[in-house]
Design an enzyme around this catalytic site. Structure first.
Site, PDB file in Angstrom:
ATOM      1  N   CYS A 114      -4.269 -22.515   4.251  1.00 18.20           N
ATOM      2  CA  CYS A 114      -4.034 -23.160   5.544  1.00 18.20           C
ATOM      3  C   CYS A 114      -4.051 -22.195   6.720  1.00 18.20           C
ATOM      4  O   CYS A 114      -3.044 -22.009   7.415  1.00 18.20           O
ATOM      5  CB  CYS A 114      -2.732 -23.926   5.491  1.00 18.20           C
ATOM      6  SG  CYS A 114      -2.869 -25.294   4.352  1.00 18.20           S
ATOM      7  N   GLU A 115      -5.163 -21.553   6.895  1.00 17.38           N
ATOM      8  CA  GLU A 115      -5.409 -20.665   8.030  1.00 17.38           C
ATOM      9  C   GLU A 115      -6.868 -20.837   8.387  1.00 17.38           C
ATOM     10  O   GLU A 115      -7.735 -20.753   7.502  1.00 17.38           O
ATOM     11  CB  GLU A 115      -5.223 -19.198   7.634  1.00 17.38           C
ATOM     12  CG  GLU A 115      -3.823 -18.764   7.305  1.00 17.38           C
ATOM     13  CD  GLU A 115      -2.968 -18.504   8.540  1.00 17.38           C
ATOM     14  OE1 GLU A 115      -3.525 -17.982   9.527  1.00 17.38           O
ATOM     15  OE2 GLU A 115      -1.780 -18.838   8.507  1.00 17.38           O
ATOM     16  N   PRO A 160     -10.433   8.832  -6.372  1.00 16.73           N
ATOM     17  CA  PRO A 160     -11.154   7.613  -6.031  1.00 16.73           C
ATOM     18  C   PRO A 160     -10.443   6.369  -6.582  1.00 16.73           C
ATOM     19  O   PRO A 160      -9.894   6.401  -7.685  1.00 16.73           O
ATOM     20  CB  PRO A 160     -12.506   7.804  -6.740  1.00 16.73           C
ATOM     21  CG  PRO A 160     -12.207   8.713  -7.883  1.00 16.73           C
ATOM     22  CD  PRO A 160     -11.032   9.570  -7.485  1.00 16.73           C
ATOM     23  N   GLY A 161     -10.455   5.319  -5.800  1.00 19.23           N
ATOM     24  CA  GLY A 161      -9.907   4.043  -6.278  1.00 19.23           C
ATOM     25  C   GLY A 161     -11.012   3.001  -6.249  1.00 19.23           C
ATOM     26  O   GLY A 161     -11.568   2.593  -7.263  1.00 19.23           O
TER      27      GLY A 161
HETATM   28  N1  PLP Z   1      -5.591   8.676  -2.220  1.00 19.31           N
HETATM   29  C1  PLP Z   1      -4.789   8.293  -1.208  1.00 19.31           C
HETATM   30  C2  PLP Z   1      -3.672   9.162  -0.809  1.00 19.31           C
HETATM   31  C3  PLP Z   1      -5.004   7.070  -0.570  1.00 19.31           C
HETATM   32  O1  PLP Z   1      -4.198   6.689   0.423  1.00 19.31           O
HETATM   33  C4  PLP Z   1      -6.072   6.239  -0.983  1.00 19.31           C
HETATM   34  C5  PLP Z   1      -6.352   4.944  -0.321  1.00 19.31           C
HETATM   35  O2  PLP Z   1      -5.806   4.552   0.643  1.00 19.31           O
HETATM   36  C6  PLP Z   1      -6.882   6.677  -2.046  1.00 19.31           C
HETATM   37  C7  PLP Z   1      -6.610   7.905  -2.633  1.00 19.31           C
HETATM   38  C8  PLP Z   1      -8.006   5.845  -2.580  1.00 19.31           C
HETATM   39  O3  PLP Z   1      -8.953   5.508  -1.658  1.00 19.31           O
HETATM   40  P1  PLP Z   1     -10.267   4.724  -2.151  1.00 19.31           P
HETATM   41  O4  PLP Z   1      -9.809   3.545  -2.918  1.00 19.31           O
HETATM   42  O5  PLP Z   1     -10.965   4.363  -0.910  1.00 19.31           O
HETATM   43  O6  PLP Z   1     -11.043   5.688  -3.007  1.00 19.31           O
END
Ligand code: PLP
Length: 433
Positions: A361-362, A291-292
């Site tokens: 500027c968009e 997760p990110g």
């Molecule tokens: N892992 C891979 C290979 C990814 O490409 C991404 C996001 O593009 C992530 C993990 C993380 O995704 P998220 O930030 O939606 O959890």
């Protein structure tokens, strides 16, 4: 969860995060400023680790650094037992400098350069997630040249469609990522990998897309991956020690939106993996998720100062803030929706429908297309929640904007963790003037 867990209003109605008043943060660090709440970062990380450990004991969580690779934040997440996933030599460098052991890092990306692969191998990377045949060829040469063995995952494209924006789908049939299973490409990648002496095939990876809300899609992907793994076991005698269905857990950006709950996803994925492995008589591999957004997204607010206010009679009221597409391009890039709250004072009085515009500027530099807020005046502070992921990570110097400061708040204290850029930073890389 839309706002950081410590968000509250003080006696005068002003917004506080981590026990620090937004007004004070804006005065001390200027605006725009991105404010990360340490309590939220830690609780999101813990929730992810605990949910997956509970649903599937042999699980690990790696933070997807592409959402935001800030060294102090990555360090905090590592204290909470998260490894790291990187997608470039630059992210790898910053992750290593943040103190993340190389063995806990996975290297992703669909077009890694030879130089990046060399850097990853030299660092002793945990795994390289191989995306394509070109990369397999490069790794065959590099491992032979360096007389070394590299642990690899093969990135599979399982062909699972998901309900999210087209630009953040990655596991559908028409995708630039991974080896498609249905075309036979993934099978030929396994055949090649097992024949390359310098590659240790650790397992399989897939990532379906980002901002996902239906756990069923990941369940299906896991089943497809396990069935593929079983066919490869029958054909080549290789069993995966690791299986990763990636990340992508969705978060709320506006009031009332759903969010992907870690325990729901962990249960769906954990049971799918256990059942599929039993059915295919495969030993249970380690489950890795990445997760990110769901870790850092809800942990931050962006604070902006209101400047010009312009009424277009009968059309709309534009309220311009001192940031915009240079620090958060998501609304212009793929129509992402945000909300906002007044941060310097109580939200009283009649509400108005306004458009929050950026300063760049968009015409497309609109931060929030339409939002209902009490009447704003120039000088007000606006707080935008869910600003921790893919904002600063995609920030640019468009119009020679200075990338904002980043502050970490905790227990009434604020620590600057990235200073605002300066004009000198803007010209520092220009040469031969
Ligand atoms: N892992 C891979 C290979 C990814 O490409 C991404 C996001 O593009 C992530 C993990 C993380 O995704 P998220 O930030 O939606 O959890």
């Amino acid at each position: 969860m839309l706002w950081p867990v410590t968000t509250e209003r003080d006696g005068g109605g002003g917004l506080r995060v981590g026990g620090v008043a937004a007004r004070e943060l804006a005065e001390r660090f200027g605006t725009p400023v991105y404010v990360f709440d340490e309590a939220t970062l830690r609780s999101r990380a813990r929730a992810a680790v605990d949910a997956f450990a509970c649903a599937y004991p042999r699980s690990r969580v790696r933070y997807a650094g592409k959402a935001l690779l800030s060294m102090p934040i990555v360090h905090i997440l590592h204290e909470e037992r998260l490894g790291l996933d990187v997608v470039s030599g630059g992210e790898l460098y910053a992750g290593l400098r943040a103190g993340i052991p190389a063995g806990e890092i996975t290297f992703h990306g669909n077009n890694k350069s030879e130089q990046e692969l060399r850097e990853a191998i030299a660092a002793g990377i945990g795994q390289i997630a191989v995306d394509n045949h070109f990369e397999l060829t490069s790794l065959a040469h590099l491992t032979a040249e360096l007389s070394t063995t590299v642990p690899v995952l093969l990135r599979l494209n399982p062909g699972v469609d998901v309900h999210t924006h087209d630009k953040i789908k990655t596991g559908v049939i028409d995708s630039k990522f991974g080896f498609p299973i249905w075309s036979g490409d993934a099978a030929s990648a396994v055949a090649r990998t097992v024949a390359i002496p310098g590659l240790d095939l650790v397992g399989y990876h897939a990532h379906l897309g980002s901002q996902l809300f239906d756990a069923e899609t990941m369940r299906v992907a896991v089943e497809i991956m396990v069935e593929f793994a079983a066919r490869m076991r029958d054909r080549h005698g290789v069993t995966p020690r690791e299986l990763s269905p990636g990340g992508g857990f969705g978060i709320a950006y506006t009031e009332g939106e759903p969010e992907a709950m870690f325990d729901e996803w962990a249960n769906a994925v954990g049971s799918a993996l256990t059942e599929a492995c039993e059915r295919c008589r495969l030993p249970l591999p380690e489950l890795v998720v990445e997760p990110g957004r769901s870790i850092v997204g809800p942990a931050a607010i962006a604070l902006y100062r209101v400047g010009a206010i312009k009424d277009i009679p009968g059309v709309r009221r534009y309220v311009a803030v001192d940031g915009g597409m240079a620090d958060n391009i998501r609304p212009s890039l793929y129509g992402a929706r945000y909300t906002a709250a007044i941060a310097n004072r109580a939200e009283r009085g009649p509400r108005q429908h306004v458009t929050i515009a950026g300063k760049f500027c968009e015409s497309g530099d609109i931060l929030i297309d339409e939002v209902d807020l009490p009447t704003l005046v120039s000088g007000d502070l606006l707080a935008v929640p869910a600003a921790g992921a893919y904002c600063l990570a995609m920030a640019s110097n468009y119009n020679h904007a200075l990338r904002p400061a980043v502050v970490l708040v905790k227990d009434g204290g604020a620590r600057l963790i990235r200073r605002r850029e300066t004009y000198d930073d803007l010209i520092a890389t220009e040469v031969n003037l």
